[in-house]
Design a protein around this motif. Structure first.
Motif, PDB file in Angstrom:
ATOM      1  N   GLY A 197     -17.408  49.341  11.543  1.00  0.00           N
ATOM      2  CA  GLY A 197     -16.346  50.137  12.131  1.00  0.00           C
ATOM      3  C   GLY A 197     -16.803  50.862  13.378  1.00  0.00           C
ATOM      4  O   GLY A 197     -17.866  50.554  13.940  1.00  0.00           O
ATOM      5  N   SER A 198     -16.024  51.831  13.825  1.00  0.00           N
ATOM      6  CA  SER A 198     -16.337  52.490  15.091  1.00  0.00           C
ATOM      7  C   SER A 198     -16.109  53.992  15.016  1.00  0.00           C
ATOM      8  O   SER A 198     -15.286  54.491  14.244  1.00  0.00           O
ATOM      9  N   ILE A 199     -16.889  54.713  15.852  1.00  0.00           N
ATOM     10  CA  ILE A 199     -16.710  56.140  16.069  1.00  0.00           C
ATOM     11  C   ILE A 199     -16.694  56.372  17.574  1.00  0.00           C
ATOM     12  O   ILE A 199     -17.619  55.947  18.282  1.00  0.00           O
ATOM     13  N   ARG A 200     -15.663  57.040  18.073  1.00  0.00           N
ATOM     14  CA  ARG A 200     -15.559  57.334  19.502  1.00  0.00           C
ATOM     15  C   ARG A 200     -15.462  58.839  19.724  1.00  0.00           C
ATOM     16  O   ARG A 200     -14.821  59.555  18.950  1.00  0.00           O
ATOM     17  N   PHE A 201     -16.105  59.283  20.786  1.00  0.00           N
ATOM     18  CA  PHE A 201     -16.018  60.677  21.207  1.00  0.00           C
ATOM     19  C   PHE A 201     -15.406  60.712  22.601  1.00  0.00           C
ATOM     20  O   PHE A 201     -15.941  60.135  23.532  1.00  0.00           O
ATOM     21  N   GLU A 202     -14.256  61.334  22.714  1.00  0.00           N
ATOM     22  CA  GLU A 202     -13.474  61.355  23.955  1.00  0.00           C
ATOM     23  C   GLU A 202     -13.263  59.935  24.493  1.00  0.00           C
ATOM     24  O   GLU A 202     -13.361  59.689  25.687  1.00  0.00           O
ATOM     25  N   GLY A 203     -12.983  59.020  23.583  1.00  0.00           N
ATOM     26  CA  GLY A 203     -12.662  57.650  23.954  1.00  0.00           C
ATOM     27  C   GLY A 203     -13.842  56.731  24.169  1.00  0.00           C
ATOM     28  O   GLY A 203     -13.656  55.523  24.339  1.00  0.00           O
ATOM     29  N   CYS A 204     -15.062  57.279  24.139  1.00  0.00           N
ATOM     30  CA  CYS A 204     -16.263  56.468  24.382  1.00  0.00           C
ATOM     31  C   CYS A 204     -16.991  56.206  23.066  1.00  0.00           C
ATOM     32  O   CYS A 204     -17.166  57.127  22.266  1.00  0.00           O
ATOM     33  N   PRO A 205     -17.412  54.964  22.812  1.00  0.00           N
ATOM     34  CA  PRO A 205     -18.194  54.697  21.599  1.00  0.00           C
ATOM     35  C   PRO A 205     -19.392  55.638  21.520  1.00  0.00           C
ATOM     36  O   PRO A 205     -20.124  55.803  22.501  1.00  0.00           O
ATOM     37  N   LEU A 206     -19.579  56.258  20.372  1.00  0.00           N
ATOM     38  CA  LEU A 206     -20.610  57.277  20.231  1.00  0.00           C
ATOM     39  C   LEU A 206     -21.996  56.729  20.558  1.00  0.00           C
ATOM     40  O   LEU A 206     -22.817  57.422  21.173  1.00  0.00           O
ATOM     41  N   GLU A 207     -22.248  55.499  20.185  1.00  0.00           N
ATOM     42  CA  GLU A 207     -23.584  54.940  20.413  1.00  0.00           C
ATOM     43  C   GLU A 207     -23.874  54.714  21.899  1.00  0.00           C
ATOM     44  O   GLU A 207     -25.032  54.501  22.282  1.00  0.00           O
TER      45      GLU A 207
END
Length: 250
Positions: free
Chosen positions: A68-78
């Motif tokens: 799955g995915s995690i985004r912070f302010e629309g950007c992938p966290l990684e």
């Protein structure tokens, strides 16, 4: 027309396995944290709350397999480097002893800003602002070892806030404190909520969550069992798991 709030954190179909384990610790979680929201994660011990919170700060995330995915302010966290994450996402851990990295209170407040390369005038201004806001002036020059657990936790919160993060994450920030110190730290968090700070809080302090949260998510066995406003969660629970949990903590 009122300005539409934007999502700061977006988690989509996220699952997590610890190394060499076949069972999921987190199972297909999807949730969004909006700007200005005070989100509380609650649930029985071992249900994955802290594991989920630590996924939002890669330097603290446990090793394992992620889907799955995690985004912070629309950007992938990684894709965000540590500087961007440190500036944008503050994190306060359970044990204040594990967060202190310098010997003096004033240096602890300045440490994060120094690490990010801010100039001296900016560091001094922000440190002074945090010391004033948190009432730290009278012990500003003390050795950190002289502070109580509650004072150390206030310093940890102030140090994170000095970097002007968009989101603050609290992982059981009162669980290692003596009962008389818990109220002091919760009062700081309450003040931040009143100022509109975006926060995600993992806690067993259900009375506090009921009073201050804008949304509560109840997790159990790695899944989101139920979510809603404090009134919906505490006064009108739907699932039997949530009802059982509340009967034990309220």
């Amino acid at each position: 027309m009122s300005e539409q709030k934007r999502p700061y954190i977006e988690i989509e179909h996220f699952s997590f396995y610890y190394p060499e384990r076949t069972e999921k610790v987190l199972d297909d979680l999807t949730l969004t944290v909006e700007q200005g929201e005070f989100l509380v994660l609650c649930g029985p011990s071992g249900c994955g709350k802290s594991t989920l919170l630590r996924q939002l700060k890669t330097v603290l995330a446990p090793h394992g397999r992620r889907l799955g995915s995690i985004r912070f302010e629309g950007c992938p966290l990684e894709e965000l480097d540590q500087r961007e994450q440190s500036a944008g996402i503050g994190f306060v851990q359970q044990d204040p002893e594990n967060q202190i990295v310098t010997d003096k209170v004033w240096h602890e407040l300045a440490f994060g800003l120094e690490s990010l390369g801010y100039d001296t005038p900016t560091i001094r201004r922000r440190v002074a602002e945090m010391a004033s806001f948190f009432g730290i002036q009278t012990w500003f020059y003390k050795n950190v070892t002289e502070l109580s657990g509650g004072q150390k936790q206030r310093v940890a919160i102030a140090r994170s806030l000095a970097m002007n993060p968009k989101v603050m994450l609290f992982d059981e920030a009162t669980s290692a404190l003596d009962p008389e110190m818990v109220g002091d730290v919760l009062e700081v968090i309450r003040d931040l909520a009143a100022k509109g700070m975006t926060m995600v809080l993992v806690t067993h302090e259900m009375g506090f969550a009921r009073e201050v949260a804008t949304r509560v998510i109840f997790t159990d066995a790695g899944v989101i069992e139920e979510e809603g406003t404090p009134d919906e969660i505490f006064n009108h629970p739907k699932s039997e798991r949530l009802k059982t949990f509340l009967s034990k903590v309220l």
